[in-house]
Write a protein that holds these residues in place. Sequence first.
Motif, PDB file in Angstrom:
ATOM      1  N   UNK A   1      -4.101  19.220  -4.576  1.00  0.00           N
ATOM      2  CA  UNK A   1      -4.433  18.757  -3.223  1.00  0.00           C
ATOM      3  C   UNK A   1      -5.624  17.806  -3.238  1.00  0.00           C
ATOM      4  N   UNK A   2      -6.571  18.062  -4.088  1.00  0.00           N
ATOM      5  CA  UNK A   2      -7.735  17.172  -4.211  1.00  0.00           C
ATOM      6  C   UNK A   2      -7.309  15.807  -4.769  1.00  0.00           C
ATOM      7  N   UNK A   3      -6.403  15.841  -5.725  1.00  0.00           N
ATOM      8  CA  UNK A   3      -5.906  14.590  -6.310  1.00  0.00           C
ATOM      9  C   UNK A   3      -5.130  13.778  -5.265  1.00  0.00           C
ATOM     10  N   UNK A   4      -4.345  14.460  -4.443  1.00  0.00           N
ATOM     11  CA  UNK A   4      -3.597  13.768  -3.395  1.00  0.00           C
ATOM     12  C   UNK A   4      -4.544  13.145  -2.368  1.00  0.00           C
ATOM     13  N   UNK A   5      -5.595  13.861  -2.040  1.00  0.00           N
ATOM     14  CA  UNK A   5      -6.591  13.316  -1.105  1.00  0.00           C
ATOM     15  C   UNK A   5      -7.242  12.061  -1.678  1.00  0.00           C
TER      16      UNK A   5
ATOM     17  N   UNK B   1      -5.971  10.072  -3.908  1.00  0.00           N
ATOM     18  CA  UNK B   1      -4.965   9.011  -3.946  1.00  0.00           C
ATOM     19  C   UNK B   1      -4.896   8.317  -2.584  1.00  0.00           C
ATOM     20  N   UNK B   2      -4.891   9.101  -1.522  1.00  0.00           N
ATOM     21  CA  UNK B   2      -4.850   8.532  -0.169  1.00  0.00           C
ATOM     22  C   UNK B   2      -6.072   7.647   0.081  1.00  0.00           C
ATOM     23  N   UNK B   3      -7.233   8.153  -0.279  1.00  0.00           N
ATOM     24  CA  UNK B   3      -8.473   7.402  -0.059  1.00  0.00           C
ATOM     25  C   UNK B   3      -8.490   6.128  -0.916  1.00  0.00           C
ATOM     26  N   UNK B   4      -7.968   6.216  -2.104  1.00  0.00           N
ATOM     27  CA  UNK B   4      -7.921   5.044  -2.997  1.00  0.00           C
ATOM     28  C   UNK B   4      -7.078   3.929  -2.390  1.00  0.00           C
ATOM     29  N   UNK B   5      -5.967   4.288  -1.792  1.00  0.00           N
ATOM     30  CA  UNK B   5      -5.051   3.273  -1.262  1.00  0.00           C
ATOM     31  C   UNK B   5      -5.452   2.833   0.136  1.00  0.00           C
ATOM     32  N   UNK B   6      -5.740   3.770   1.004  1.00  0.00           N
ATOM     33  CA  UNK B   6      -5.969   3.441   2.410  1.00  0.00           C
ATOM     34  C   UNK B   6      -7.440   3.382   2.825  1.00  0.00           C
ATOM     35  N   UNK B   7      -8.295   3.829   1.927  1.00  0.00           N
ATOM     36  CA  UNK B   7      -9.729   3.765   2.237  1.00  0.00           C
ATOM     37  C   UNK B   7     -10.127   4.845   3.079  1.00  0.00           C
TER      38      UNK B   7
ATOM     39  N   UNK C   1       0.832  -1.202   0.000  1.00  0.00           N
ATOM     40  CA  UNK C   1       0.000   0.000   0.000  1.00  0.00           C
ATOM     41  C   UNK C   1       0.866   1.251   0.000  1.00  0.00           C
ATOM     42  N   UNK C   2       1.905   1.252   0.827  1.00  0.00           N
ATOM     43  CA  UNK C   2       2.791   2.422   0.895  1.00  0.00           C
ATOM     44  C   UNK C   2       3.483   2.651  -0.435  1.00  0.00           C
ATOM     45  N   UNK C   3       3.902   1.580  -1.071  1.00  0.00           N
ATOM     46  CA  UNK C   3       4.554   1.682  -2.374  1.00  0.00           C
ATOM     47  C   UNK C   3       3.598   2.261  -3.417  1.00  0.00           C
ATOM     48  N   UNK C   4       2.378   1.766  -3.425  1.00  0.00           N
ATOM     49  CA  UNK C   4       1.377   2.267  -4.370  1.00  0.00           C
ATOM     50  C   UNK C   4       1.085   3.744  -4.114  1.00  0.00           C
ATOM     51  N   UNK C   5       0.926   4.117  -2.857  1.00  0.00           N
ATOM     52  CA  UNK C   5       0.643   5.510  -2.507  1.00  0.00           C
ATOM     53  C   UNK C   5       1.811   6.409  -2.913  1.00  0.00           C
ATOM     54  N   UNK C   6       3.014   5.963  -2.660  1.00  0.00           N
ATOM     55  CA  UNK C   6       4.202   6.741  -3.014  1.00  0.00           C
ATOM     56  C   UNK C   6       4.274   6.963  -4.520  1.00  0.00           C
ATOM     57  N   UNK C   7       3.962   5.924  -5.309  1.00  0.00           N
ATOM     58  CA  UNK C   7       3.956   6.067  -6.775  1.00  0.00           C
ATOM     59  C   UNK C   7       2.894   7.060  -7.221  1.00  0.00           C
ATOM     60  N   UNK C   8       1.704   6.978  -6.632  1.00  0.00           N
ATOM     61  CA  UNK C   8       0.638   7.909  -6.998  1.00  0.00           C
ATOM     62  C   UNK C   8       1.011   9.351  -6.663  1.00  0.00           C
ATOM     63  N   UNK C   9       1.575   9.563  -5.488  1.00  0.00           N
ATOM     64  CA  UNK C   9       1.985  10.910  -5.078  1.00  0.00           C
ATOM     65  C   UNK C   9       3.047  11.439  -6.031  1.00  0.00           C
ATOM     66  N   UNK C  10       4.025  10.611  -6.365  1.00  0.00           N
ATOM     67  CA  UNK C  10       5.081  11.040  -7.287  1.00  0.00           C
ATOM     68  C   UNK C  10       4.500  11.418  -8.644  1.00  0.00           C
TER      69      UNK C  10
END
Length: 55
Positions: free
Chosen positions: A43-47, A49-55, A16-25
């Motif tokens: 900022x909306x896209x980052x939010x 991304x977080x919700x997509x990975x971590x729910x 999950x952390x790897x996926x989130x890191x790739x999305x943020x990058x």
Amino acid sequence: MIFSSIVARTKDRIAKRSRYTRLVAEIESLSSRDLADINGNRSEMLRHAYLEVYG
């Protein structure tokens, strides 16, 4: 049994952390022009991304 459960949870967290890191990058690599072209808000896209990975 307990050890394998710990290993499985750890692998899941790493994935999950790897996926989130790739999305943020990927989001951070977008220029202001790119964002304007797609009517995006960083900022909306980052939010999302977080919700997509971590729910």
